[in-house]
Design a protein around this motif. Structure first.
Motif, PDB file in Angstrom:
ATOM      1  N   GLN A 283       0.552  -1.267  -0.024  1.00 16.08           N
ATOM      2  CA  GLN A 283       0.064  -0.018   0.031  1.00 16.08           C
ATOM      3  C   GLN A 283       0.805   1.140   0.191  1.00 16.08           C
ATOM      4  O   GLN A 283       0.523   2.065  -0.418  1.00 16.08           O
ATOM      5  CB  GLN A 283      -1.013   0.010   1.171  1.00 16.08           C
ATOM      6  CG  GLN A 283      -1.865   1.157   1.339  1.00 16.08           C
ATOM      7  CD  GLN A 283      -2.787   1.175   2.380  1.00 16.08           C
ATOM      8  OE1 GLN A 283      -2.608   0.286   3.216  1.00 16.08           O
ATOM      9  NE2 GLN A 283      -3.789   1.916   2.580  1.00 16.08           N
ATOM     10  N   ILE A 284       1.995   1.458   0.727  1.00 17.99           N
ATOM     11  CA  ILE A 284       2.929   2.351   1.032  1.00 17.99           C
ATOM     12  C   ILE A 284       3.332   2.724  -0.543  1.00 17.99           C
ATOM     13  O   ILE A 284       3.564   3.689  -1.179  1.00 17.99           O
ATOM     14  CB  ILE A 284       3.910   2.142   1.806  1.00 17.99           C
ATOM     15  CG1 ILE A 284       3.345   2.163   3.330  1.00 17.99           C
ATOM     16  CG2 ILE A 284       5.021   3.198   1.753  1.00 17.99           C
ATOM     17  CD1 ILE A 284       4.155   1.818   4.184  1.00 17.99           C
ATOM     18  N   CYS A 285       3.901   1.491  -1.243  1.00 18.37           N
ATOM     19  CA  CYS A 285       4.598   1.683  -2.625  1.00 18.37           C
ATOM     20  C   CYS A 285       3.606   2.163  -3.547  1.00 18.37           C
ATOM     21  O   CYS A 285       3.756   3.022  -4.435  1.00 18.37           O
ATOM     22  CB  CYS A 285       4.789   0.274  -3.141  1.00 18.37           C
ATOM     23  SG  CYS A 285       6.340  -0.333  -2.220  1.00 18.37           S
TER      24      CYS A 285
ATOM     25  N   LYS B 144      10.596  -4.048  -5.920  1.00 21.97           N
ATOM     26  CA  LYS B 144      10.102  -4.312  -7.250  1.00 21.97           C
ATOM     27  C   LYS B 144       8.545  -4.554  -7.087  1.00 21.97           C
ATOM     28  O   LYS B 144       8.401  -5.609  -6.571  1.00 21.97           O
ATOM     29  CB  LYS B 144      10.602  -5.253  -8.146  1.00 21.97           C
ATOM     30  CG  LYS B 144      12.150  -4.698  -8.545  1.00 21.97           C
ATOM     31  CD  LYS B 144      12.680  -5.670  -9.562  1.00 21.97           C
ATOM     32  CE  LYS B 144      14.360  -5.188  -9.925  1.00 21.97           C
ATOM     33  NZ  LYS B 144      14.827  -6.267 -11.043  1.00 21.97           N
ATOM     34  N   VAL B 145       7.850  -3.665  -7.777  1.00 15.76           N
ATOM     35  CA  VAL B 145       6.323  -3.982  -7.551  1.00 15.76           C
ATOM     36  C   VAL B 145       5.849  -4.224  -9.372  1.00 15.76           C
ATOM     37  O   VAL B 145       5.892  -3.266  -9.968  1.00 15.76           O
ATOM     38  CB  VAL B 145       5.444  -2.859  -7.356  1.00 15.76           C
ATOM     39  CG1 VAL B 145       3.942  -3.167  -7.062  1.00 15.76           C
ATOM     40  CG2 VAL B 145       6.118  -2.680  -5.674  1.00 15.76           C
ATOM     41  N   ARG B 146       5.165  -5.259  -9.516  1.00 17.90           N
ATOM     42  CA  ARG B 146       4.454  -5.578 -10.728  1.00 17.90           C
ATOM     43  C   ARG B 146       2.943  -5.185 -10.656  1.00 17.90           C
ATOM     44  O   ARG B 146       2.407  -5.551 -10.047  1.00 17.90           O
ATOM     45  CB  ARG B 146       4.531  -7.145 -11.288  1.00 17.90           C
ATOM     46  CG  ARG B 146       3.922  -7.139 -12.536  1.00 17.90           C
ATOM     47  CD  ARG B 146       3.929  -8.645 -13.042  1.00 17.90           C
ATOM     48  NE  ARG B 146       5.101  -9.171 -13.147  1.00 17.90           N
ATOM     49  CZ  ARG B 146       5.664 -10.224 -12.252  1.00 17.90           C
ATOM     50  NH1 ARG B 146       4.764 -10.720 -11.226  1.00 17.90           N
ATOM     51  NH2 ARG B 146       6.704 -10.542 -12.562  1.00 17.90           N
ATOM     52  N   ILE B 147       2.620  -4.135 -11.417  1.00 15.78           N
ATOM     53  CA  ILE B 147       1.216  -3.696 -11.550  1.00 15.78           C
ATOM     54  C   ILE B 147       0.629  -3.997 -12.920  1.00 15.78           C
ATOM     55  O   ILE B 147       1.301  -3.878 -14.019  1.00 15.78           O
ATOM     56  CB  ILE B 147       1.108  -2.157 -11.145  1.00 15.78           C
ATOM     57  CG1 ILE B 147       1.884  -1.420 -12.203  1.00 15.78           C
ATOM     58  CG2 ILE B 147       1.733  -1.856  -9.850  1.00 15.78           C
ATOM     59  CD1 ILE B 147       1.679   0.263 -12.165  1.00 15.78           C
ATOM     60  N   THR B 148      -0.740  -4.055 -12.697  1.00 18.96           N
ATOM     61  CA  THR B 148      -1.651  -4.229 -14.034  1.00 18.96           C
ATOM     62  C   THR B 148      -2.519  -3.276 -14.047  1.00 18.96           C
ATOM     63  O   THR B 148      -3.382  -3.066 -13.131  1.00 18.96           O
ATOM     64  CB  THR B 148      -1.961  -5.748 -13.983  1.00 18.96           C
ATOM     65  OG1 THR B 148      -1.199  -6.904 -14.022  1.00 18.96           O
ATOM     66  CG2 THR B 148      -2.961  -5.807 -15.633  1.00 18.96           C
ATOM     67  N   ILE B 149      -2.588  -2.408 -15.295  1.00 16.65           N
ATOM     68  CA  ILE B 149      -3.456  -1.308 -15.297  1.00 16.65           C
ATOM     69  C   ILE B 149      -4.304  -1.462 -16.674  1.00 16.65           C
ATOM     70  O   ILE B 149      -4.014  -2.366 -17.499  1.00 16.65           O
ATOM     71  CB  ILE B 149      -2.729  -0.082 -15.486  1.00 16.65           C
ATOM     72  CG1 ILE B 149      -1.797   0.020 -16.463  1.00 16.65           C
ATOM     73  CG2 ILE B 149      -1.825   0.184 -14.104  1.00 16.65           C
ATOM     74  CD1 ILE B 149      -0.944   1.528 -16.817  1.00 16.65           C
ATOM     75  N   GLN B 150      -5.417  -0.931 -16.397  1.00 13.90           N
ATOM     76  CA  GLN B 150      -6.415  -0.914 -17.741  1.00 13.90           C
ATOM     77  C   GLN B 150      -6.755   0.417 -18.017  1.00 13.90           C
ATOM     78  O   GLN B 150      -6.905   1.497 -17.282  1.00 13.90           O
ATOM     79  CB  GLN B 150      -7.478  -1.576 -17.289  1.00 13.90           C
ATOM     80  CG  GLN B 150      -8.390  -2.085 -18.479  1.00 13.90           C
ATOM     81  CD  GLN B 150      -9.771  -2.902 -17.939  1.00 13.90           C
ATOM     82  OE1 GLN B 150     -10.636  -2.252 -17.122  1.00 13.90           O
ATOM     83  NE2 GLN B 150      -9.728  -3.958 -18.062  1.00 13.90           N
ATOM     84  N   LYS B 151      -6.690   0.868 -19.368  1.00  3.60           N
ATOM     85  CA  LYS B 151      -6.973   2.070 -19.790  1.00  3.60           C
ATOM     86  C   LYS B 151      -7.820   2.029 -21.187  1.00  3.60           C
ATOM     87  O   LYS B 151      -7.423   1.155 -22.094  1.00  3.60           O
ATOM     88  CB  LYS B 151      -5.699   2.919 -20.019  1.00  3.60           C
ATOM     89  CG  LYS B 151      -6.010   4.546 -20.052  1.00  3.60           C
ATOM     90  CD  LYS B 151      -4.530   5.359 -20.392  1.00  3.60           C
ATOM     91  CE  LYS B 151      -4.830   6.582 -20.153  1.00  3.60           C
ATOM     92  NZ  LYS B 151      -3.599   7.423 -20.189  1.00  3.60           N
TER      93      LYS B 151
END
Length: 442
Positions: A69-71, A99-106
């Motif tokens: 959550q902080i990242c 390292k944080v892997r994020i998945t985004i949608q746009k």
């Protein structure tokens, strides 16, 4: 209405018609929605308290939901897209990288596109405001003076281990050992009161507060005070022999009792019939009384014989077992010539040949109190068993100190007690409690 099937303008594969006129694979190759995400970030961690700066400063373990959550809150540009998923990518613990892997949608040309990217965080050491104040003198606003007026500091040492195990000192700015206690400094009065509540739930305390005016502004009606709390622990320890005053007598018990446990209450044991009773701390402070005999009066005895007939105290958590034993003083010139046949509550752990510590009332009666209080009392009161070398186990714990101090003679005795007492080891080694619990003082 049926969807219209067309061919992708790039690869020629059949697809559902869209304004982009490209399939999802081709669209993903030509359009990048992660460009708005800043993939290089920094995290600040305090080198002393291991808290991350969100802000505010928060504690979090590696790869924990709190750290994730902080990242996420530090990633710039994430608000312009919809976050679908986030997870940590493993890194070596001491690499100072997260390292944080994020998945985004746009939405791209009226088509919802989903992509992944990895955000790198560099962990930088710094110092939080609380730790800065702890290294600056005279920055505390509240002080707790923990004291016990006894000839030793074993109770303070044990309480120190409980404080460290449960992290009660987390809001403390500084710790300063004193002759018969410890001083704790806090940044606010609320933190000091919270600390006192923790300790008060475990030991009998008498708390007195004083305050000192350090600055004032009469025009705005503001006044700044420094608060000092004197927290005095009851001057009674386990295994102490007590002669209760007539005003403190407990129904069903005589006046001569032994303190077998100290927690939020004073728990005593009648040395004649081995019934148990309790004295509330507020009752003690209204009419204090002194310890009749402490550990300096204990003598060594050898168990010669044990009577098989016994009684069980079902109302006790440890189920005290009363047996009749024959003992002799171990330091007599003619060992075994003078023996004592007495009852004891240590039937669960005593065996013939064991060495025990006890009070010899023949040598003690009359040093300051009326002798009629000891009528019908046994000649010897056995207190605790001494662990033999064969039964001793190597210490399984590493004793830490709450502050750096010089070596003290009482601390060596405390270490020996920890080594010889399995119950004490479990209390120090056990899992930290989420709620304040009673502790057994030594």
């Amino acid at each position: 209405m049926e969807s219209v099937q067309v061919l992708c303008c790039l690869c020629g594969l059949p697809m559902t018609y869209s304004q982009a006129k490209m399939c999802m694979n081709c669209l993903s190759l030509r359009a990048t929605i992660t460009d708005t995400i800043d993939k290089e970030q920094t995290l600040e961690i305090c080198r002393y308290c291991d808290r991350y700066n969100r802000p505010p400063w928060l504690s979090a373990k590696l790869e924990s939901p709190e750290l994730l959550q902080i990242c996420l809150s530090r990633i710039k540009g994430l608000s312009k897209a919809k976050l679908i998923d986030a997870a940590f990518v493993w890194t070596e613990e001491h690499s100072r990288r997260i390292k944080v892997r994020i998945t985004i949608q746009k939405e791209v040309e009226n088509t919802m596109l989903e992509q992944q990217c990895i955000v790198n965080f560099v962990v930088n050491d710094t110092q939080c405001e609380d730790c800065q104040r702890s290294f600056t003198p005279h920055q505390w606003m509240a002080k707790v003076q923990l004291r016990q007026k006894v000839s030793h500091k074993r109770t303070i040492y044990y309480l120190e281990q409980i404080i460290l195990k449960n992290h009660y000192q987390k809001d403390c700015l500084g710790v300063k050992p004193k002759k018969n206690g410890i001083d704790f400094h806090f940044g606010t009065k609320a933190h000091a009161q919270k600390f006192i509540d923790y300790i008060h739930s475990a030991v009998p305390l008498q708390v007195k507060m004083s305050k000192e005016l350090i600055s004032s502004d009469p025009k705005s009606n503001t006044y700044n005070y420094k608060f000092t709390f004197l927290a005095e622990i009851i001057p009674i320890c386990r295994d102490d022999l007590l002669v209760l005053p007539k005003s403190q007598r407990i129904p069903g018990l005589g006046r001569v009792v032994m303190c077998y446990k100290l927690a939020s209450l004073i728990r005593v044991l009648d040395i004649r019939n081995f019934r148990t009773g309790e004295i509330k701390s507020d009752r003690y402070w209204k009419q204090p009384f002194h310890v009749y005999a402490g550990r300096e009066w204990l003598e060594e005895f050898i168990v010669l014989d044990i009577d098989e007939r016994s009684e069980m105290h079902e109302d006790e958590p440890n189920r005290l077992k009363t047996v009749e034993v024959e003992v002799a003083r171990s330091n007599d010139a003619r060992f075994g010539e003078t023996t004592y046949r007495v009852k004891t509550h240590l039937g669960n752990i005593l065996r013939a040949g064991d060495t025990v510590l006890g009070y010899n009332l023949e040598n003690m009666v009359g040093h300051g109190l009326e002798t009629e209080s000891f009528d019908d009392c046994p000649q010897v009161v056995l207190v605790k068993k001494i662990i033999s070398k064969e039964e001793k186990q190597k210490p399984k714990i590493k004793i830490e100190r709450i502050a750096e101090v010089e070596e003290e003679p009482d601390f060596g005795e405390f270490l020996e007690e920890v080594e010889n007492d399995p119950e004490l080891q479990s209390q120090i080694l056990g899992e930290p409690s989420t709620q304040p619990t009673e502790i057994q003082l030594k």
